[in-house]
Design a protein around this motif. Structure first.
Motif, mmCIF file in Angstrom:
data_model
loop_
_atom_site.group_PDB
_atom_site.id
_atom_site.type_symbol
_atom_site.label_atom_id
_atom_site.label_comp_id
_atom_site.label_asym_id
_atom_site.label_seq_id
_atom_site.Cartn_x
_atom_site.Cartn_y
_atom_site.Cartn_z
ATOM 1 N N ASN A 1 -59.807 26.641 6.409
ATOM 2 C CA ASN A 1 -61.207 26.688 5.905
ATOM 3 C C ASN A 1 -61.582 27.989 5.392
ATOM 4 O O ASN A 1 -60.987 29.075 5.800
ATOM 5 C CB ASN A 1 -62.012 26.158 7.008
ATOM 6 N N LYS A 2 -62.597 28.057 4.539
ATOM 7 C CA LYS A 2 -63.010 29.452 3.947
ATOM 8 C C LYS A 2 -63.403 30.282 5.050
ATOM 9 O O LYS A 2 -63.446 31.385 4.808
ATOM 10 C CB LYS A 2 -64.052 29.124 3.075
ATOM 11 N N ASN A 3 -63.907 29.712 6.067
ATOM 12 C CA ASN A 3 -64.415 30.724 7.153
ATOM 13 C C ASN A 3 -63.103 31.553 7.836
ATOM 14 O O ASN A 3 -63.282 32.720 8.225
ATOM 15 C CB ASN A 3 -64.965 29.829 8.343
ATOM 16 N N ILE A 4 -62.031 31.110 7.669
ATOM 17 C CA ILE A 4 -60.910 31.630 8.357
ATOM 18 C C ILE A 4 -59.927 31.953 7.322
ATOM 19 O O ILE A 4 -58.873 32.501 7.908
ATOM 20 C CB ILE A 4 -60.302 31.094 9.641
ATOM 21 N N SER A 5 -59.783 31.662 6.149
ATOM 22 C CA SER A 5 -58.866 31.678 5.401
ATOM 23 C C SER A 5 -58.507 33.281 4.890
ATOM 24 O O SER A 5 -57.509 33.540 4.336
ATOM 25 C CB SER A 5 -59.064 30.989 3.840
ATOM 26 N N HIS A 6 -59.464 34.262 5.169
ATOM 27 C CA HIS A 6 -59.148 35.558 4.983
ATOM 28 C C HIS A 6 -58.057 36.226 5.798
ATOM 29 O O HIS A 6 -57.610 37.203 5.877
ATOM 30 C CB HIS A 6 -60.423 36.548 5.030
ATOM 31 N N ILE A 7 -58.006 35.408 7.098
ATOM 32 C CA ILE A 7 -56.849 35.793 8.212
ATOM 33 C C ILE A 7 -55.583 35.275 7.668
ATOM 34 O O ILE A 7 -54.509 35.894 7.818
ATOM 35 C CB ILE A 7 -57.429 35.362 9.643
ATOM 36 N N HIS A 8 -55.588 33.888 7.576
ATOM 37 C CA HIS A 8 -54.482 33.093 6.977
ATOM 38 C C HIS A 8 -54.504 31.868 6.388
ATOM 39 O O HIS A 8 -55.974 31.486 6.508
ATOM 40 C CB HIS A 8 -53.557 32.735 8.426
ATOM 41 N N ASP A 9 -54.003 31.676 5.663
ATOM 42 C CA ASP A 9 -54.105 30.577 4.566
ATOM 43 C C ASP A 9 -53.870 29.040 4.982
ATOM 44 O O ASP A 9 -54.199 28.044 4.320
ATOM 45 C CB ASP A 9 -53.258 30.759 3.156
ATOM 46 N N ARG A 10 -53.207 29.037 6.316
ATOM 47 C CA ARG A 10 -52.872 27.915 7.053
ATOM 48 C C ARG A 10 -53.555 27.887 8.443
ATOM 49 O O ARG A 10 -53.814 28.834 9.028
ATOM 50 C CB ARG A 10 -51.315 27.400 7.180
ATOM 51 N N GLN A 11 -53.967 26.695 8.906
ATOM 52 C CA GLN A 11 -54.503 26.580 10.216
ATOM 53 C C GLN A 11 -53.972 25.143 10.995
ATOM 54 O O GLN A 11 -53.450 24.294 10.148
ATOM 55 C CB GLN A 11 -56.109 26.465 10.185
ATOM 56 N N PRO A 12 -54.049 25.180 12.222
ATOM 57 C CA PRO A 12 -53.561 23.815 12.755
ATOM 58 C C PRO A 12 -54.546 22.814 12.427
ATOM 59 O O PRO A 12 -55.797 23.232 12.307
ATOM 60 C CB PRO A 12 -53.735 24.008 14.252
ATOM 61 N N LEU A 13 -54.176 21.508 12.333
ATOM 62 C CA LEU A 13 -55.066 20.326 12.386
ATOM 63 C C LEU A 13 -55.711 20.204 13.524
ATOM 64 O O LEU A 13 -54.875 19.666 14.354
ATOM 65 C CB LEU A 13 -54.382 19.270 11.592
ATOM 66 N N ILE A 14 -57.038 20.374 13.724
ATOM 67 C CA ILE A 14 -57.633 20.077 15.121
ATOM 68 C C ILE A 14 -58.348 18.863 15.052
ATOM 69 O O ILE A 14 -59.310 18.468 14.074
ATOM 70 C CB ILE A 14 -58.601 21.655 15.413
ATOM 71 N N ILE A 15 -58.015 18.205 15.983
ATOM 72 C CA ILE A 15 -58.756 16.708 16.094
ATOM 73 C C ILE A 15 -59.920 16.779 17.260
ATOM 74 O O ILE A 15 -59.777 17.532 18.147
ATOM 75 C CB ILE A 15 -57.695 15.954 16.660
ATOM 76 N N LYS A 16 -60.778 16.082 16.927
ATOM 77 C CA LYS A 16 -62.158 16.055 17.878
ATOM 78 C C LYS A 16 -61.470 15.021 19.071
ATOM 79 O O LYS A 16 -60.830 14.228 18.942
ATOM 80 C CB LYS A 16 -63.211 15.131 17.168
ATOM 81 N N GLU A 17 -61.889 15.584 20.148
ATOM 82 C CA GLU A 17 -61.578 14.667 21.452
ATOM 83 C C GLU A 17 -61.866 13.477 21.301
ATOM 84 O O GLU A 17 -60.806 12.581 21.725
ATOM 85 C CB GLU A 17 -62.213 15.386 22.911
#
Length: 191
Positions: free
Chosen positions: A127-143
């Motif tokens: 997401n643009k909120n964290i893409s400045h750190i890394h271009d990939r993130q885990p797929l986080i699922i709502k509980e």
């Protein structure tokens, strides 16, 4: 991408799953990890896949965009990695700077795939909120969507804008380090 994560909230895991954990602040690839399998049971399984074609590297993540287009994952079932937070490194010219990512007051449920012997975390573009750190993130699922993910239904991932993060010490770089001090926020004012 997700290269390390932590699971330390004993009380939350007991309340939610009735399972007692040993807190681990620096879970690394190659470790046995706790996952919720497609039968809604908890199991300890090896994080990462070793294959000869990987040339001595361990596959720890799978891109969501490729899992449906690759026969490699056809024998895998869906699972969920349980975490308090995960770590990402921001690369600059001289070093890699570690950041701890978390959801306020919640566990993180990361989509994964597993066989009887090993598992991988599924990633998506950041997401643009964290893409400045890394271009990939885990797929986080709502509980509330865990069952849907495990039973191959469509899910609504966590809004990535709700992912919080802060800079931590590079002591996290060594998997030998494993204590709660690793999660201490580094004050950016003094850098």
């Amino acid at each position: 991408m997700c290269g390390r994560y932590s699971l330390y909230s004993k009380k939350k895991i007991i309340e939610r799953f009735g399972f007692e954990i040993i807190p681990n602040y620096n879970i690394a690839p190659g470790n046995k990890v706790l996952v919720l399998d497609d039968k809604l049971s908890l199991r300890n399984i090896l994080w990462g896949i070793n294959h000869t074609w990987l040339k001595n590297k361990m596959l720890i993540n799978a891109r969501l965009e490729s899992i449906n287009n690759s026969s490699f994952y056809s024998d895998y079932n869906k699972c969920v990695f349980i975490a308090d937070g995960y770590f990402e490194w921001k690369k600059n010219k001289k070093e890699k700077i570690p950041y701890f990512h978390y959801l306020k007051n919640n566990l993180i449920f990361m989509a994964g795939l597993y066989t009887n012997t090993h598992a991988v975390i599924i990633t998506i573009p950041s997401n643009k909120n964290i893409s400045h750190i890394h271009d990939r993130q885990p797929l986080i699922i709502k509980e509330k969507h865990l069952y849907d993910w495990l039973k191959k239904r469509k899910i609504v991932p966590v809004d990535s804008d709700s992912i919080n993060y802060y800079k931590i010490s590079n002591k996290i770089n060594s998997p030998k380090n494993n204590n709660k001090d690793l999660l201490m926020k580094i004050n950016l004012f003094f850098l």
